[in-house]
Design an enzyme around this catalytic site. Structure first.
Site, short mmCIF file in Angstrom:
data_model
loop_
_atom_site.label_atom_id
_atom_site.label_comp_id
_atom_site.label_asym_id
_atom_site.label_seq_id
_atom_site.Cartn_x
_atom_site.Cartn_y
_atom_site.Cartn_z
CB ILE A 1 34.37 20.13 108.44
CG1 ILE A 1 34.08 19.84 106.98
CG2 ILE A 1 34.01 21.56 108.80
CD1 ILE A 1 32.61 19.96 106.61
N GLY A 2 36.30 17.75 107.52
CA GLY A 2 36.38 16.30 107.37
C GLY A 2 37.67 15.72 107.90
NE ARG A 3 40.73 14.58 102.68
CZ ARG A 3 41.29 14.67 101.50
NH1 ARG A 3 42.56 15.02 101.39
NH2 ARG A 3 40.59 14.40 100.41
CB CYS B 1 41.23 19.21 105.00
SG CYS B 1 39.69 19.46 105.88
CB SER B 2 39.27 21.16 100.91
OG SER B 2 38.72 22.03 99.95
CB ALA B 3 35.37 21.96 103.92
CG ASP C 1 41.98 11.82 93.99
OD1 ASP C 1 42.75 12.43 94.75
OD2 ASP C 1 42.20 11.65 92.78
#
Length: 934
Positions: free
Chosen positions: A865-867, A861-863, A829
């Site tokens: 950009i990160g993962r 992922c969610s946005a 998380d």
């Protein structure tokens, strides 16, 4: 038998007679060592201590008595105890060595006795100085430590050790004046009020006028603020923190140069102009032999256009002692700034060359101890600057000339004479603890003192860009524009009960990540409540705003104020997200200040802040380049041995991770490519299609839907990663996780792009927050999305990932396609996985499933950009390893961000992927392919 008895008695009698004779001789003779007795008497009278006089940075001095047999560390301990200095590892003591010259100042070695090192004295004279210049003043936790750095840099400018352009010198001088005199007061600070100050050699009236104008802009800065800003500007000078050594180029030209040792490596100067830099990451070895100094570079750090170029560079020094002094400085700086702890001394009995090694603590150890140590909330008085009189009724006095000369050349002439005349006995060194404002300023503070910091260098308007809770009730100097009108989306009357402000209802992705800089994972958002003091002040300043392209950051918290004593406490570096329930991410600096002030007019007067703790924001964006710290290795031409280049690039990556340089470089990289527009995302009809309001696709690379149900917009970008030397281009579509109202658009994109693989890197809900809507049906069920029909025909799940297969059918044409769906579900998380094993296994399976694929793989992922960025970077690195190409993760991130903003969101994600790359290579999970020849 009788003869034997006789003989025996005779022998006994003879022995007794001889013993008697010997005893008589001893009694009748004697001796006395006169010289030995006198020497012993003199030794008893010789003092067992030595006198050491230490000159401090504020021009005071103190005398210490040290056991003559004690190590020099004993003197250092007494000096630090006298100063009550906590962050002491940056400082040291210098002494004047013989013969005098340009290189006569030496650093006192704490492991040797004083008498063994100093040849001038007793009494022995030492000079307390900064030895290791911190790269960023924010690393110094103590205001008291920054004050000593401030004194040191002032001295460096005055002695011309630190070369400073006139405009920068005037700015720095203005901060110095602000620290000592406080706010500019026209009634008190008349024309010529700076005439008694000396900032630079050959100071002129015009220079003083420049300083005066800049001093006016710093209104509200406390001495600590001014000194911090002074150091923050000084650190950008080319010669800041450089230990300079005179040298000559080791060739026929014999050009005179200077070698500078810094925290980053070796810098070469000619006529005070930087002409070359050798970073520690590029240097393999440093050595010296007699008067010759050598640095050996990595092969890939040398231009390979001409193979005849050697990677061993030599310089001629003035003398053997100066050469060894430079070598020792390199050893100390490299150890202090690059290593976590000093290397243990060599255990070899017989070894060639100097055994010198740095024995103190490293910067890493100092910073780690500072995190564990409770912060000392001390107050102290600042010593006033020395004054010098330049004008008298009868002209210029002799005393004035001597005073000025002594001030300017006191430090510089240390290397040109064996004695040093100090006038420091008249100066003060009084660090009494009474308050945090210097004594001179305290008497002139108005009752409604406004701590309002300017934080600029004079190039902007006079209005401050750093403000906040220090403002008092009755301040009326500033006027603030009305808040920007809220954007409202109109809906039909049947939807009156729904919220109309869709734009501001959309959360910012920044609010969902644990920490903006990615270091301290686990810190969520914090709510802080406070009420103003009797003067209507909250006790903190803020800087930034939408008009400045920066988040709202707490820049200063005054001790003992409501912000300081609030539970939880407001800290410098916290990012302000909400003020009394109002999202301030899209508001200007002036509007934010107005919101803070307005809270005092409410019935309760309470100010409620929602902040993200410990967000560090670097230089103002207007002053820093769009992109910095790109490794120079990306400009290296391919050599005949590319495998060595691959291995060396990963060795450099390992070193930069250990030193912290990798993360520092990552944080300097632009998050959004300059001049790339995002207009489509801001279109009123497209705003509800964005999961986060601060994550938008570039217009140039965005995916355009051909037959979208509500337009051509979807929050997704094409990201194409070319693998040099292989002819391979990995094609991706980086997208946000679908919303309930964008699932149809998502499947329409899959259909139009002919994609057959969808990679999902998040779970649907994390920590109670919806990260992605389930855009697929349950096993053996069918669901319609516009003209497309999806059936889930297979589903397998492990603790780390899930694998699904869908049949995607176009209802109108009855065309059917097979879609594979891979979901990674083991990402924690907060932060990143502790062990990359599961993630690497997942990436390997993704690679197997997209083998031979030419259509883009959709990754989200969610946005988005990160993962998403982590996976693309990881696969790109694996392909580069197989193609025997060097792997520079920072360049990969830059290429990604040129196509979609903010890919790889935090420093912790970047560190995770860098460590995973090293593991893949070191453990042979991916190997250079034989298809690509060496």
């Amino acid at each position: 038998m009788q003869n034997m008895d006789y003989d025996f008695d005779k022998e006994v009698s003879t022995s007794l007679a001889e013993l008697h004779t010997m005893s008589m001789r001893l009694v009748s003779s004697g001796s006395y060592n006169v010289r030995a007795s006198e020497m012993a008497h003199l030794q008893d009278r010789t003092p067992k201590t030595v006198t050491c006089v230490v000159h401090f940075l504020d021009d005071s001095c103190e005398t210490f008595e040290i056991d003559k047999r004690a190590k020099a560390q004993n003197l250092l301990d007494k000096v630090f105890e006298h100063l009550e200095l906590v962050e002491k590892d940056y400082f040291g003591l210098q002494y004047l060595d013989l013969p005098p010259g340009d290189d006569a100042l030496r650093w006192l070695d704490p492991l040797k006795t004083i008498k063994k090192q100093c040849r001038v004295g007793p009494p022995f004279e030492f000079f307390f100085r900064v030895k290791f210049y911190v790269s960023d003043p924010s690393k110094l936790a103590e205001e008291y430590t920054r004050y000593h750095f401030f004194l040191q840099v002032k001295r460096d400018i005055l002695s011309e050790k630190l070369v400073c352009p006139p405009s920068q010198a005037a700015l720095l001088a203005s901060f110095s004046v602000q620290s000592e005199l406080g706010d500019y007061n026209p009634d008190e600070h008349k024309d010529g009020y700076l005439a008694d100050f000396l900032f630079i050699p050959s100071q002129t009236d015009d220079f003083e006028k420049m300083v005066c104008e800049k001093h006016k802009q710093h209104r509200g800065q406390t001495p600590a603020d001014a000194e911090y800003n002074f150091l923050d500007k000084a650190k950008r000078l080319d010669m800041y923190g450089i230990d300079l050594h005179n040298a000559r180029v080791r060739d026929q030209s014999n050009i005179e140069i200077q070698l500078g040792v810094t925290s980053a490596g070796l810098v070469v100067f000619q006529n005070n102009v930087k002409i070359n830099t050798f970073s520690w990451a590029k240097i393999v070895k440093i050595s010296f032999k007699r008067k010759q100094f050598f640095i050996q570079l990595r092969r890939e750090a040398v231009s390979v256009e001409n193979d005849s170029i050697e990677n061993l560079i030599g310089f001629n020094m003035i003398s053997y002692r100066s050469c060894k002094n430079l070598w020792k400085s390199c050893v100390e700086h490299h150890t202090f700034f690059r290593l976590h702890h000093p290397n243990p001394p060599s255990k070899k009995i017989f070894s060639i060359g100097s055994k010198f090694r740095y024995s103190g603590r490293t910067e890493y150890q100092t910073l780690e101890e500072g995190k564990r140590r409770a912060k000392i909330d001390r107050t102290f008085s600042r010593s006033p600057s020395k004054r010098y009189a330049r004008r008298t009724v009868g002209g210029v006095s002799r005393d004035a000339i001597l005073e000025e000369k002594r001030y300017i050349e006191g430090y510089r002439n240390l290397t040109k004479s064996q004695t040093f005349t100090s006038n420091s006995t008249n100066s003060t060194h009084n660090f009494n603890r009474y308050d945090g404002v210097n004594s001179h300023t305290r008497a002139t503070l108005p009752h409604d003192y406004k701590s309002r910091a300017s934080w600029n260098d004079g190039t902007r308007s006079e209005k401050s860009d750093d403000d906040g809770g220090f403002l008092s009730h009755n301040t009326s100097r500033d006027t603030y524009p009305a808040p920007a009108p809220t954007k409202v989306v109109n809906f039909n009357s049947s939807e009156e009960n729904t919220r109309s402000d869709q734009y501001y209802d959309i959360p910012a992705y920044e609010e969902y990540i644990s920490n903006g800089n990615g270091y301290a994972d686990g810190h969520g958002l914090v709510t802080i409540r406070m009420t103003p003091d009797d003067l209507g002040r909250f006790g903190f300043n803020v800087k930034g705003g939408a008009d400045q392209g920066m988040p709202i950051i707490v820049s200063r918290v005054a001790p003992g104020t409501p912000a300081d004593i609030a539970i939880p406490r407001l800290n410098e570096g916290d990012q302000v997200l909400f003020i009394n329930g109002r999202d301030v991410s899209q508001h200007t600096h002036e509007q934010v200040v107005m919101f803070i002030k307005a809270s005092r007019e409410t019935h309760s007067g309470e100010l409620v802040l929602v902040v993200r703790p410990n967000v560090y924001v670097g230089e103002d964006q207007s002053e820093e380049p769009d992109f910095t710290y790109i490794p120079e290795t990306h400009q290296i031409a391919s050599s005949s041995s590319s495998a060595n280049t691959l291995e060396s690039s990963l060795m450099l990556l390992q070193e930069s991770l250990e030193s912290g340089a990798a993360l520092a470089q990552f944080e300097q990289l632009y998050r959004k490519k300059p001049n790339m527009t995002m207009n489509a995302a801001r279109n009123e009809s497209n705003i509800p299609k964005n999961r986060y309001r601060d994550i938008s696709p570039y217009d140039k690379t965005r995916v355009v839907l051909k037959t979208g149900t509500s337009g051509d917009y979807i929050n997704a970008n094409y990201v194409n990663m070319e693998i040099p030397g292989s002819g391979i281009v990995n094609r991706y579509i980086a997208a946000q996780g679908p919303l309930p109202n964008t699932c149809t658009d998502f499947w329409q994109m899959v259909w139009e792009q002919h994609s057959s693989l969808v990679v999902m890197l998040t779970t649907k809900v994390e920590r109670g927050r919806v990260k992605c809507h389930q855009y697929w049906p349950e096993l053996y069920e069918t669901e319609d999305f516009g003209a497309l029909q999806i059936t889930c025909v297979k589903e397998e799940e492990t603790p780390s990932f899930a694998f699904r297969e869908f049949n995607l059918t176009h209802v109108e044409t009855s065309e059917e396609r097979h879609i594979r769906h891979m979901q990674y579900i083991a990402w924690p998380d907060h932060g990143v996985p502790d062990d990359p094993s599961d993630f690497l296994e997942f990436v390997m399976k993704v690679r197997q499933n997209r083998s031979g694929m030419v259509e883009p793989t959709i990754v989200h992922c969610s946005a988005g950009i990160g993962r998403t960025g982590v996976l693309i970077t990881m696969e790109t690195a694996m392909c580069r390893v197989e193609a025997r190409q060097p792997v520079y993760p920072l360049i990969v991130v830059k290429e990604m961000r040129d196509q979609r903003a903010m890919l790889i969101q935090t420093a912790s994600q970047y560190k995770f992927v860098c460590e995973a790359i090293l593991r893949v290579y070191n453990e042979g999970l991916v190997k250079p392919s034989e298809d690509y020849h060496r």
